[in-house]
Design a protein around this motif. Structure first.
Motif, PDB file in Angstrom:
ATOM      1  N   SER A  82      -2.504  16.773 -14.268  1.00 17.27           N
ATOM      2  CA  SER A  82      -2.218  17.255 -12.912  1.00 17.27           C
ATOM      3  C   SER A  82      -1.499  16.210 -12.074  1.00 17.27           C
ATOM      4  CB  SER A  82      -3.519  17.658 -12.218  1.00 17.27           C
ATOM      5  OG  SER A  82      -4.380  16.541 -12.136  1.00 17.27           O
ATOM      6  N   ASN A  83      -1.760  14.914 -12.328  1.00 17.30           N
ATOM      7  CA  ASN A  83      -1.130  13.889 -11.489  1.00 17.30           C
ATOM      8  C   ASN A  83      -0.449  12.805 -12.332  1.00 17.30           C
ATOM      9  OD1 ASN A  83      -3.322  12.545 -12.440  1.00 17.30           O
ATOM     10  ND2 ASN A  83      -3.998  11.720 -10.478  1.00 17.30           N
ATOM     11  N   PHE A  84       0.183  13.253 -13.429  1.00 17.89           N
ATOM     12  CA  PHE A  84       0.751  12.244 -14.339  1.00 17.89           C
ATOM     13  C   PHE A  84       1.894  11.469 -13.695  1.00 17.89           C
ATOM     14  CE2 PHE A  84       4.824  13.852 -15.823  1.00 17.89           C
ATOM     15  CZ  PHE A  84       4.755  15.222 -15.588  1.00 17.89           C
ATOM     16  N   GLY A  85       2.620  12.110 -12.762  1.00 19.10           N
ATOM     17  CA  GLY A  85       3.743  11.415 -12.115  1.00 19.10           C
ATOM     18  C   GLY A  85       3.247  10.237 -11.291  1.00 19.10           C
ATOM     19  N   TYR A  86       2.291  10.498 -10.419  1.00 14.56           N
ATOM     20  CA  TYR A  86       1.671   9.468  -9.581  1.00 14.56           C
ATOM     21  C   TYR A  86       1.045   8.390 -10.469  1.00 14.56           C
ATOM     22  CZ  TYR A  86      -1.939   7.718  -6.269  1.00 14.56           C
ATOM     23  OH  TYR A  86      -2.754   6.949  -5.483  1.00 14.56           O
ATOM     24  N   PHE A  92       6.635  12.622  -7.277  1.00 18.92           N
ATOM     25  CA  PHE A  92       5.632  11.548  -7.222  1.00 18.92           C
ATOM     26  C   PHE A  92       6.041  10.401  -8.144  1.00 18.92           C
ATOM     27  CE2 PHE A  92       2.920  14.618  -5.128  1.00 18.92           C
ATOM     28  CZ  PHE A  92       2.118  13.826  -4.315  1.00 18.92           C
ATOM     29  N   LEU A  93       6.523  10.776  -9.345  1.00 19.66           N
ATOM     30  CA  LEU A  93       6.925   9.743 -10.309  1.00 19.66           C
ATOM     31  C   LEU A  93       8.113   8.955  -9.785  1.00 19.66           C
ATOM     32  CD1 LEU A  93       6.620   8.526 -13.183  1.00 19.66           C
ATOM     33  CD2 LEU A  93       8.227  10.257 -13.969  1.00 19.66           C
ATOM     34  N   ARG A  94       9.192   9.673  -9.417  1.00 16.78           N
ATOM     35  CA  ARG A  94      10.441   8.982  -9.071  1.00 16.78           C
ATOM     36  C   ARG A  94      10.304   8.202  -7.761  1.00 16.78           C
ATOM     37  NH1 ARG A  94      15.474  11.897  -8.697  1.00 16.78           N
ATOM     38  NH2 ARG A  94      16.344   9.856  -9.152  1.00 16.78           N
ATOM     39  N   THR A  95       9.696   8.820  -6.749  1.00 20.48           N
ATOM     40  CA  THR A  95       9.579   8.125  -5.454  1.00 20.48           C
ATOM     41  C   THR A  95       8.724   6.877  -5.590  1.00 20.48           C
ATOM     42  OG1 THR A  95       9.758  10.250  -4.359  1.00 20.48           O
ATOM     43  CG2 THR A  95       8.961   8.431  -3.011  1.00 20.48           C
ATOM     44  N   LEU A 107       0.818  -1.218   0.000  1.00 21.35           N
ATOM     45  CA  LEU A 107       0.000   0.000   0.000  1.00 21.35           C
ATOM     46  C   LEU A 107       0.852   1.267   0.000  1.00 21.35           C
ATOM     47  CD1 LEU A 107      -2.429  -1.036   2.909  1.00 21.35           C
ATOM     48  CD2 LEU A 107      -2.820  -1.341   0.452  1.00 21.35           C
ATOM     49  N   ALA A 108       2.109   1.160   0.432  1.00 20.47           N
ATOM     50  CA  ALA A 108       2.926   2.373   0.634  1.00 20.47           C
ATOM     51  C   ALA A 108       3.046   3.154  -0.670  1.00 20.47           C
ATOM     52  CB  ALA A 108       4.313   1.988   1.132  1.00 20.47           C
ATOM     53  N   ALA A 109       2.854   4.446  -0.571  1.00 26.60           N
ATOM     54  CA  ALA A 109       2.983   5.313  -1.745  1.00 26.60           C
ATOM     55  C   ALA A 109       3.110   6.745  -1.278  1.00 26.60           C
ATOM     56  CB  ALA A 109       1.742   5.176  -2.632  1.00 26.60           C
ATOM     57  N   MET A 110       3.750   7.546  -2.115  1.00 26.21           N
ATOM     58  CA  MET A 110       3.701   8.989  -1.899  1.00 26.21           C
ATOM     59  C   MET A 110       2.358   9.429  -2.472  1.00 26.21           C
ATOM     60  SD  MET A 110       6.307  11.862  -3.349  1.00 26.21           S
ATOM     61  CE  MET A 110       6.029  13.594  -3.035  1.00 26.21           C
ATOM     62  N   VAL A 111       1.462   9.916  -1.596  1.00 27.48           N
ATOM     63  CA  VAL A 111       0.131  10.321  -2.064  1.00 27.48           C
ATOM     64  C   VAL A 111      -0.114  11.784  -1.682  1.00 27.48           C
ATOM     65  CG1 VAL A 111      -0.877   8.005  -1.890  1.00 27.48           C
ATOM     66  CG2 VAL A 111      -1.010   9.515   0.061  1.00 27.48           C
ATOM     67  N   GLY A 112      -1.053  12.423  -2.365  1.00 33.03           N
ATOM     68  CA  GLY A 112      -1.325  13.822  -2.021  1.00 33.03           C
ATOM     69  C   GLY A 112      -2.452  14.366  -2.865  1.00 33.03           C
ATOM     70  N   GLY A 113      -2.938  15.516  -2.492  1.00 30.85           N
ATOM     71  CA  GLY A 113      -4.046  16.156  -3.208  1.00 30.85           C
ATOM     72  C   GLY A 113      -3.566  16.844  -4.479  1.00 30.85           C
ATOM     73  N   LYS A 168       2.515  20.362  -8.186  1.00 27.10           N
ATOM     74  CA  LYS A 168       3.803  20.983  -7.895  1.00 27.10           C
ATOM     75  C   LYS A 168       4.946  19.966  -7.929  1.00 27.10           C
ATOM     76  CE  LYS A 168       5.676  24.244  -4.573  1.00 27.10           C
ATOM     77  NZ  LYS A 168       5.496  24.800  -3.242  1.00 27.10           N
ATOM     78  N   TYR A 169       4.646  18.720  -7.538  1.00 29.67           N
ATOM     79  CA  TYR A 169       5.730  17.747  -7.343  1.00 29.67           C
ATOM     80  C   TYR A 169       5.580  16.498  -8.217  1.00 29.67           C
ATOM     81  CZ  TYR A 169       6.607  20.628  -3.212  1.00 29.67           C
ATOM     82  OH  TYR A 169       6.861  21.672  -2.362  1.00 29.67           O
TER      83      TYR A 169
END
Ligand code: NDP
Length: 342
Positions: A136-140, A83-86, A66-72, A78-79
């Protein structure tokens, strides 16, 4: 002699979904497996050495990843690079260690927000890669989509080297789940960076405190946008039950959408009303008033996902009514106000 319990490693174990799995395990006193819940306190999974230390310490038989860098929205915008690399690093480390440590099944978590921006509805499991995600969230999104690509690559590898794994009936299974919007205890209630339900709960809580302070009998719950967009929400404890079912019973490589039925999609306005009603019951002397700020954009009107595949497996699964889930989440938030993420 008692047989040893298989070990299930839950990455992201301190988060909304991880804590829900912990609650279900405790409620059902599941003694069949030994569950280990890890968070960043145990190590940074984007770091290969720290990830390896976790696997060496626990030597899991199953992984619920489940672990992930998540955010609104704003953090994603901005990041995107982080989001992509992590997330690519976390997922690559976890899946390659799951292979190396000969895990029997690895269930990883995608999300409905990684689907193509331009698509038809309802979305289903076959559509994950059919077009670019929202910018907006292409990295994630691309990092999450790569989990599905990795699952297929590992599956091919296992098939092509089946003798190393004790024959074709003993091959490890690497698969993924796709939840819709999750809410429940242990969510992130931060007003700037939360999902819609925890954000509404915290705002309603503040409105009540404000009214009490001013001796007013009205509390205003401000909703960003028109309240008309519709979403499918899943209560975290229902999702936890379905994840445990996936771990034990779902043997396809292809992802499976874990969602309430299409008919259970509700508007943001209806969700806000349920939050207001819940507070109203606890504070009968204060009238909750919902206001909509249409200066805020509504985002996508609908993102309906089909749970037909899940329903083929589990036609009778009973989802917690939304109002009950909200009631229990509000209770949890009030009781745990000091420790809740906000
Ligand atoms: P949370 O933000 O509540 O929890 C995230 C978890 O990941 C925490 O346990 C956090 O640990 C851990 N984590 C983050 N970065 C790292 C890292 N570098 N190394 C190790 N652990 C890390 O997330 P949710 O429970 O909401 O989400 C769980 C999964 O479900 C995610 O994969 C998410 O993408 C997916 N999902 C969530 C949805 C939702 O509506 N919430 C919808 C669809 C999918 P710590 O507490 O120590 O920071």
């Amino acid at each position: 002699m008692a047989t040893e319990q298989p070990i299930v490693l839950v990455t992201g174990g301190s988060g909304l979904v991880g804590q829900a799995i912990r609650t279900i395990i405790e409620q059902e006193s599941n003694a069949k497996y030994q569950f280990i819940f890890v968070s960043t306190k145990d190590g940074d999974l984007s770091n290969p050495d720290e990830a390896r230390q976790i696997f060496e310490k626990y030597r899991p038989n199953y992984v619920i990843h489940l672990a992930a860098m998540v955010g609104g929205l704003f953090r994603n915008l901005k990041y995107n690079l982080e989001f992509l690399r992590t997330n690519l690093a976390i997922n690559d480390n976890v899946l390659s260690l799951a292979k190396e440590f000969r895990v029997r099944k690895c269930v990883s978590c995608l999300s409905t927000c990684i689907f193509p921006d331009k698509t038809t509805y309802p979305i289903d499991e076959t559509m994950v890669h059919l077009g670019p995600p929202h910018h907006s969230n292409f990295g994630y999104s691309y990092a999450k989509r790569m989990i599905d690509v990795l699952n297929h690559a590992y599956s091919d590898h296992f098939k092509n080297n089946s003798n190393d794994y004790g024959g074709s009936d003993k091959l490890p299974i690497f698969t993924s789940i796709i939840p819709t919007n999750v809410f429940g205890p242990y969510d992130n209630f931060n007003l700037e960076d939360s999902h819609v339900i925890p954000g509404l709960i915290y705002k309603a809580y503040n409105a009540i405190q404000d009214a009490k302070l001013k001796n007013s009998n009205t509390a205003k719950l401000l909703v960003f946008g028109s309240g008309r967009p519709r979403r499918q929400f899943i209560y975290s404890l229902d999702l936890a039950r379905l994840i445990l079912w996936t771990m034990e019973n779902y043997n396809e490589i292809e992802p499976i959408i874990l969602s309430v039925d299409e008919n259970d999609e509700i508007s943001i306005g209806e969700a806000a009303q349920m939050v207001a009603d819940t507070f109203q019951r606890s504070y009968p002397d204060i009238r909750m008033e919902i206001q909509y700020d249409t200066n805020y954009s509504d985002g996508q009107f609908k993102k309906t996902a089909s749970n037909a595949k899940l329903r083929q497996y589990l036609p009778e699964f009973h989802f917690t009514p939304m109002s009950d889930g909200i009631r229990d989440t509000v209770r949890w938030f009030i009781t745990n106000y000091d420790v809740a993420r906000k």
